[in-house]
Design a protein around this motif. Structure first.
Motif, mmCIF file in Angstrom:
data_model
loop_
_atom_site.group_PDB
_atom_site.id
_atom_site.type_symbol
_atom_site.label_atom_id
_atom_site.label_comp_id
_atom_site.label_asym_id
_atom_site.label_seq_id
_atom_site.Cartn_x
_atom_site.Cartn_y
_atom_site.Cartn_z
ATOM 1 N N ILE A 160 65.438 70.168 36.067
ATOM 2 C CA ILE A 160 65.489 70.856 34.775
ATOM 3 C C ILE A 160 64.286 71.784 34.613
ATOM 4 O O ILE A 160 64.419 72.940 34.204
ATOM 5 N N TYR B 74 66.360 74.857 32.714
ATOM 6 C CA TYR B 74 67.575 74.525 31.953
ATOM 7 C C TYR B 74 67.218 74.085 30.548
ATOM 8 O O TYR B 74 66.274 73.323 30.332
ATOM 9 N N ARG B 75 67.979 74.584 29.558
ATOM 10 C CA ARG B 75 67.825 74.164 28.174
ATOM 11 C C ARG B 75 69.163 73.674 27.665
ATOM 12 O O ARG B 75 70.135 74.458 27.613
ATOM 13 N N ASP C 265 74.605 73.324 37.452
ATOM 14 C CA ASP C 265 73.552 73.819 38.349
ATOM 15 C C ASP C 265 72.463 72.769 38.514
ATOM 16 O O ASP C 265 71.943 72.553 39.622
ATOM 17 N N VAL C 266 72.102 72.113 37.396
ATOM 18 C CA VAL C 266 71.093 71.054 37.464
ATOM 19 C C VAL C 266 71.605 69.907 38.333
ATOM 20 O O VAL C 266 70.868 69.368 39.173
ATOM 21 N N VAL D 189 71.416 79.038 33.184
ATOM 22 C CA VAL D 189 71.529 77.807 33.951
ATOM 23 C C VAL D 189 72.436 76.818 33.224
ATOM 24 O O VAL D 189 72.305 76.616 32.016
ATOM 25 N N LYS D 190 73.374 76.226 33.960
ATOM 26 C CA LYS D 190 74.312 75.266 33.382
ATOM 27 C C LYS D 190 73.997 73.860 33.863
ATOM 28 O O LYS D 190 73.246 73.662 34.829
ATOM 29 N N ILE D 191 74.617 72.886 33.205
ATOM 30 C CA ILE D 191 74.383 71.496 33.584
ATOM 31 C C ILE D 191 74.866 71.233 35.005
ATOM 32 O O ILE D 191 74.294 70.411 35.734
#
Length: 335
Positions: A40, A45-46, A6-7, A2-4
């Motif tokens: 998130i 997401y991390r 996507d968030v 997951v990418k930023i």
């Protein structure tokens, strides 16, 4: 992964807004922040560690300083280390392990870089040469152990003085009148390591208070040393019926040595120890012991450090009370 972006898409905001929400660099409305936090969590997401560190001016790394000096029982020390690492990961931090005997120089080298945000320091001596630097550093620190003067420091540990006292009181209540402390290797006392000194203090004070005959014997951590010590104790203290062991590697060899010399445990000699529960439980005769709470001490030291990093007040002193568990190695004094 997951990418930023996507968030951002999931929350209906721009990637920069997500970045601001993570870094706190710009104000975000509560409603938008809550929507981003929900995305998130839902997406799992991390944030990338490097991005977090850049945004927060933190490395997200803690230093754990454990000088592996002679006389240190490494398996028990590693229990503390594992506990610190596990607790740090729950706070999204990694741990840099420093095991060399470098004293103040090693601390300064780490502190003068951006490698770590804060330090946990073990094997604390009563008059530790590292203390002035720790008091002056601009990075938070927590000591697992207590020096003679703890002013200006944050310290946590088992109350080893009370642990020594608890062992003696258990033996005194069972009617034992002559007791001995088999302590850490001699070099541990020469260095004035805090926990070893405090066990002696608690043991001596409790023996005096109960009117017991007592003696203290540093012992190397080998089966041969345990055998020699058992022979010496029987020769020099024929009335001995109670023993406190503060030296993990010799607990089982010592019991075997006494039995080979004709003493029954606990019929003729009661044995207590200050050691991890698993060691006390796994000896052929389960040993009455005060546990070494490595997991609790490690976890709480990290919690203290994280609170300090967040600018929160923490107690200067945290002493964990001893917990003595009676097992098969102690019994009322015969006769």
């Amino acid at each position: 992964m997951v990418k930023i972006t996507d968030v951002a898409r999931h929350a209906g905001v721009t990637p920069s807004t997500v970045s601001y929400a993570l870094s706190g660099k710009r104000p975000i409305s509560d409603a938008t922040r809550q929507r981003i936090e929900a995305s998130i969590r839902e997406l799992g997401y991390r944030p990338h560690a490097g991005a977090r560190a850049l945004a927060s001016s933190r490395s997200n790394v803690l230093a754990l300083v454990i000088p592996l000096r002679t006389g240190i029982h490494v398996p028990v020390v590693m229990q503390f280390a594992v506990s610190v690492v596990t607790a740090a990961r729950k706070h999204d931090h990694d741990v840099l392990l420093l095991t060399q005997e470098e004293g103040e120089e090693g601390l300064r080298r780490v502190a003068d870089t951006a490698l770590v945000d804060a330090l946990i320091v073990m094997d604390v001596q009563l008059h530790d040469s590292r203390l002035p630097l720790l008091r002056a550093l601009d990075r938070p620190s927590v000591l697992i152990g207590f020096p003679a003067d703890a002013e200006g420091l944050t310290c946590i540990d088992l109350d080893f003085r009370a642990a020594g006292k608890a062992c003696v009181e258990h033996l005194a209540l069972l009617g034992h009148r002559c007791v001995a402390l088999l302590g850490s290797p001699p070099e541990v006392y020469v260095r004035e390591t805090g926990f070893a000194q405090r066990v002696v203090q608690g043991f001596t004070a409790a023996a005096d208070r109960h009117g017991l005959t007592s003696s203290i014997h540093p012992c190397d951590a080998t089966p041969a040393a345990a055998r020699a010590m058992a022979e010496r104790l029987l020769r020099e203290h024929p009335a001995l019926t109670g023993v406190v062991v503060h030296n993990e590697p010799i607990v089982e060899p010592l019991i075997k040595a006494f039995e080979s010399l004709g003493l029954r445990v606990p019929g003729d000699l009661s044995v207590t120890a200050i050691c991890p529960d698993e060691l006390a439980e796994q000896t052929p005769i389960p040993v009455t012991s005060v546990t070494i709470p490595a997991e609790e001490v490690g976890t709480r030291s990290v919690d203290l450090l994280m609170r300090k990093l967040d600018g929160m007040e923490v107690p200067d002193t945290t002493l964990l009370p001893p917990r003595l568990t009676a097992r098969a190695s102690t019994a009322p004094r015969a006769g």
